[in-house]
Each structure stands twice: as structure tokens, then as C-alpha cells.
Design a protein around this motif. Structure first.
Motif: not given
Length: 425
Positions: A71-77
Motif C-alpha cells: 500500500s505504501s510503496e508498490i501501489l504508489p510506484l
């Protein structure tokens, strides 16, 4: 995620890695933007396919849960990747200027502003978000046509390596992004290798050292440094939402988030209730204040100015947002809205300068080139100066920039008279 490509064993020859990235960049930079964006699209799809494996890799090195990493790294990336696919053609497009707005004395000249790659970008990454923060910077760098040296923060090598291997699966030449060891020595060697731009995310102390070295080498640097963010609670704030947000901000990523609320300013009448709702976490961060003026004065004592959060009625919060010193202000929420890929991110004061992410961050990874094309045969500036030229220039100034219609009319009359006399001579 399994290692898909073989890399040189430690110790790494950073000079050689930089040379390899530059060689690959020379080819990458001349590829059409559409081709580069096609590979970005493929990277996004590989992020989706390998999300679980990638989350486990990052979770294993950070101690966080796979769900939090997703939720905090892969999705926003992935969302940052899609933003570039959609918006980069518009952002990086050549701007052309014709007749409209051109000074009359310039004559027939057309101009264009081009955006070109800088060359080799050194990313000095943090340890708290080892994938998202340097990952977005890397995507923006290669979109702009640059090569990358990625020096991970402590413990971040596996995440960086996994991302680059994934990008290679998507069709990216693996030499374009060189992952260095996560040691201070590797960062120093990378600076000595002569990058064309440095993106630093780290502490203020590290920033001073890096900026001193970059300054000696005249390397432009964007620095996102320490944060000690303020959170303002206004009369009329929803205390339950505020308390939940504070608990979230102080515990997200084990408390290692640069824009977490470190200083909470609360009206005295709300202080006991909000502190009760937050619990023991409030003991590391709460200050009771008489009013907004006292809160602003207290907040201003910190040299850091990265982010600010404000909880309260929207109109009051918007008014306060215009008075606080910070790179990003979030109203009735914190941290999460800053991950919108459309938004630039950066601080002020000892929190650094410059921005990454968003359109502004992408443009910051390009060099401006202005190209002018002369049309027509009127080139008076190439002629030798003549008696009376001073009067012509003064008349032109009056005609173009005189104070009022009468002054401009008199200047125009003088200009016409002078040109007639010049024609006769």
C-alpha cells in the motif's frame, strides 16, 4: 523476488558502473519518447505481476508487513509510472513561440524550448522507503532520457536490485540503471564519478556533506532532507479523526516517515481530550497553545520545513496554510495525499530545496535548450551604428513603454520622423 541478472560482485568499481550507464544512456536518450514510455508501461505491468514477490523482498529487509509495503510503496510506484505514461508527452513537449508576444524590434525570429536529458543522474536513496522514493525518481529520470546510478540507503540494496531486475524483464537495458552498494563509500565514489545531477533523500547532516562535495564539482542537486513536521489543531477540529491521523502518522513504517507529525500544537481547551484519545504516543509530540499565533511562533523555531498538517474547519485551515512555512500542507489528513503522482514534493529551510515527483520533478531532470530561427532579411543589428541611432532607440522606448497614450504617441511620432530621416540619408 529471485535475482534474474548477474551483477558484478562486491566491491563494485563505481567508475566502471558509471561509464556503463553513460554508454547505455547515449542510446536510450535518442529513442523516441513513445518507445521509452512503452517500456515504462511494461514495467508497470511487471510491477503488477510481481507485486507479491517484490513486497516480500522489501518487507524482509525492513521488517514491515507485506500489506504495508504494497500500500505504501508498490501501489504508489505503479501509479507514478502510469502518470508518466499519460503526462510525459505533454510535459516534455517542445514549446514553440511564433509572432504572438515577440518584441517588434526582434524581427522575424521563431523560437523553441526543448527539454533534453541531463545525462547521468545519481540517486542517493533513503532507507525508510527503499523502493517507492528512489523508484519514482528512477522512473522520472529514465523517462527524461537519463541513465541512473542508484545508491540505496542502508539495507536497501535488495529492493533496488529487485526493481532493476524487474525493469530488465520489461525490456529496459539493465546497464541503464546501475545499483551500487548501500555504503557511504559507494556514495562518495559515485559523486566522484561525475554525475550530471544528484537527487538526495536523507538527513540534514548527510545533506551538508553531499552538497559540499557536489558544490565543489558544480553538480546541481535536489535535496530532500530531515523533517520535523508540525501538526496544527484548530478550534472546531474533529478530534476523533485528528487522533486517528496522529496515531497513523506516528506508527506508519515503524515511525520512520519524513513527514510524520513530530510537533502537535493544540488549543489548551482541546489538549486534555485529544491527548487522551491519542494515548501514550502523545507524550513524544504535544504542545498546548493559547491560539494560532502562539502555535505559529512555536512552529517557526524549528529550522525544518518539509510538511505541515492542519486539522480544523476548512476555511480556517486554508487561511493558516497560507501562513505556515513548508513545502507541502495537508488539511484534515496527513502523509497519504502526498503520494499522488501529480504532486511535486520538497521542503524548505534545513529540509532541503528543489522538488521531485510530479511534472515539476520530471522537468527538473531535463536540460533546457533554446533554439531560435531567423526568418526574413531585416537584420539592422548587423549594420554599423549611425548618427542619430541614440535618438531612434529613445524614441522607440517612448513609443513602446511610455507612461500613457500621449507619451507613447509622441514617442511614435519621433520614431517615424527619425526613420524618415534615416531613409533620406
Amino acid at each position: 523476488m529471485a535475482v534474474l541478472l548477474q551483477r558484478p560482485a562486491f566491491p563494485v568499481d563505481v567508475t566502471r558502473e558509471a561509464a556503463a550507464a553513460r554508454e547505455s544512456q547515449a542510446d536510450w536518450s535518442v529513442r523516441p519518447l513513445a518507445e521509452r514510455l512503452w517500456i515504462l508501461r511494461s514495467i508497470r505491468h511487471r510491477l503488477s505481476e510481481k507485486a507479491g514477490e517484490l513486497a516480500k523482498t522489501v518487507a524482509g529487509q525492513t521488517g514491515r508487513s507485506a500489506a504495508e509495503v504494497l500500500s505504501s510503496e508498490i501501489l504508489p510506484l505503479a501509479d507514478a509510472c502510469r502518470f508518466l505514461e499519460r503526462e510525459a508527452p505533454r510535459i516534455l513537449a517542445t514549446r514553440r513561440f511564433g509572432d504572438d508576444g515577440r518584441p517588434a524590434w526582434m524581427g522575424k525570429v521563431d523560437f523553441e524550448i526543448r527539454r533534453e536529458p541531463l545525462g547521468l543522474v545519481l540517486i542517493l536513496a533513503p532507507s525508510n522507503y527503499p523502493l517507492f522514493l528512489p523508484g519514482v525518481q528512477t522512473l522520472q529520470a529514465i523517462t527524461a532520457g537519463n541513465g541512473v546510478l542508484w545508491k540505496p540507503g542502508r539495507g536497501g540494496f535488495a529492493a533496488a536490485r529487485a526493481f532493476v531486475d524487474l525493469a530488465a524483464l520489461a525490456g529496459l537495458e539493465w546497464q541503464l540503471i546501475q545499483v551500487l552498494p548501500d555504503t557511504p563509500q559507494a556514495g562518495s565514489a559515485a559523486l566522484a564519478a561525475g554525475p550530471d545531477k544528484v537527487l538526495l533523500t536523507g538527513s540534514a547532516a548527510t545533506g551538508r556533506e553531499v552538497l559540499a562535495e557536489a558544490g565543489r564539482r558544480l553538480v546541481p542537486t535536489t535535496a530532500e532532507l530531515s523533517g520535523c513536521d508540525a501538526l496544527f489543531v484548530l478550534p472546531g477540529a474533529d478530534l476523533e479523526r485528528t487522533a486517528k491521523a496522529i496515531r497513523f502518522g506516528l506508527t506508519l513504517n515503524g515511525g520512520s516517515t519524513c513527514i510524520a507529525p513530530r510537533r502537535v500544537f493544540v488549543p489548551r481547551e482541546l489538549y486534555p481530550e485529544l491527548k487522551r484519545r491519542v494515548g501514550e504516543l502523545a507524550d513524544i509530540s504535544f504542545t498546548a497553545v493559547a491560539d494560532v499565533e502562539e502555535a505559529l511562533a512555536s512552529a517557526a523555531r524549528s529550522p525544518y520545513a518539509l510538511g505541515v498538517s492542519i486539522f480544523g474547519p476548512e476555511d480556517d485551515a486554508r487561511a493558516l496554510a497560507g501562513r505556515v512555512r513548508a513545502g507541502v500542507v495537508t488539511i484534515n489528513d496527513l502523509i497519504v495525499p502526498t503520494a499522488d503522482p501529480r504532486l511535486p514534493f520538497g521542503g524548505r529551510g534545513e529540509s532541503g530545496y528543489g522538488v521531485t515527483r510530479g511534472a515539476e520533478g520530471l522537468l527538473d531532470l531535463t536540460a533546457i535548450k533554446v533554439v531560435s530561427v531567423r526568418r526574413g532579411r531585416w537584420l539592422p543589428h548587423l549594420e554599423e551604428r549611425q548618427p542619430g541611432d541614440e535618438e531612434l532607440f529613445r524614441a522607440w522606448m517612448a513609443a513602446a513603454h511610455g507612461d500613457g497614450l500621449g507619451a507613447r504617441a509622441r514617442g511614435a511620432a519621433r520614431l517615424i520622423k527619425g526613420l524618415i530621416q534615416r531613409g533620406k540619408s
